[in-house]
Design a protein around this motif. Sequence first.
Motif: not given
Length: 286
Positions: A90, A94, A101, A131, A134, A136
């Motif tokens: 991951v 990122r 991305v 995640a 970042g 996400i």
Amino acid sequence: MCPILQNVHILVTNDDGIDSLGLHHLAVAMLPFGAVTVVAPDSEYSGAGTSLGALHEIRPEVHRVTLTGIDGLDQLNGAFTVSGPPSLCVFFARLGVFGFVPDLIVSGINPGANVGRVVYHSGTVGAALTARNGNISGVAISQDVPNGSVDGQGLEALLAAQRWEVAAEIATEVVAGLLASKPTEAKVINVNVPNLPRKEIRGWRASSLGTTPPRSVTRAELEPKPGHSDAYRVVMSYGDLAELDANDDGGAVTAGYVSVVALTRLAADVLDPVLIEHLDALYPKS
């Protein structure tokens, strides 16, 4: 049936390695949402948590691979292995290592419930937490195993009984709902699915995060390694199935419900006054 939303780029990973059937079924289930790329460890990394590894020492490698075995895998945007844990997969994604991305990370399908304290150690959940670091969102999908998983890990002899298609279908419904909600900040959703036919699942529960897994390691002791001086193997013993609180994630799954938990970020707690007094004495305020 949940609505399907298009044009999302999803990265699918796991902690059981690129050859896991659960990973393959999950990747195919995500195809209706848009582009799906698989980036998974090249070997088993269960229990890796959010580990990235010592990057300066392991010098991780990436290999492009082709997945086969079930219908739909040929429709993937691509598939890669990484010589490191799922959070490293991951982390690289990122940074755009794989040419994009991702909009969402979906991790699993883990054979073994990741409930209670197990979320601290789970590589499946760790990928989703990484995640969020970042910005996400991440969804972790795990499925119970017969007789209960041991600290989140299903024993290999039991995996033939996994109903991967059921957990993959549940994953589709949760992801559709998450995308439809359009969260304003990244979320981590931990989903645990009973290992039952779909018609026997009793529904879903917004559960509390428990403190006890279905089955735990109860004892560990050193066993001398034959032929090696001062060398030992660690022999572990496993306890019986625990009685779990019905309001907790583990209890919900045991009772036949899909457990859905939104995991919070780690936050600073209040320091104990005695510790504060001790530190103030060592480091007087100027």
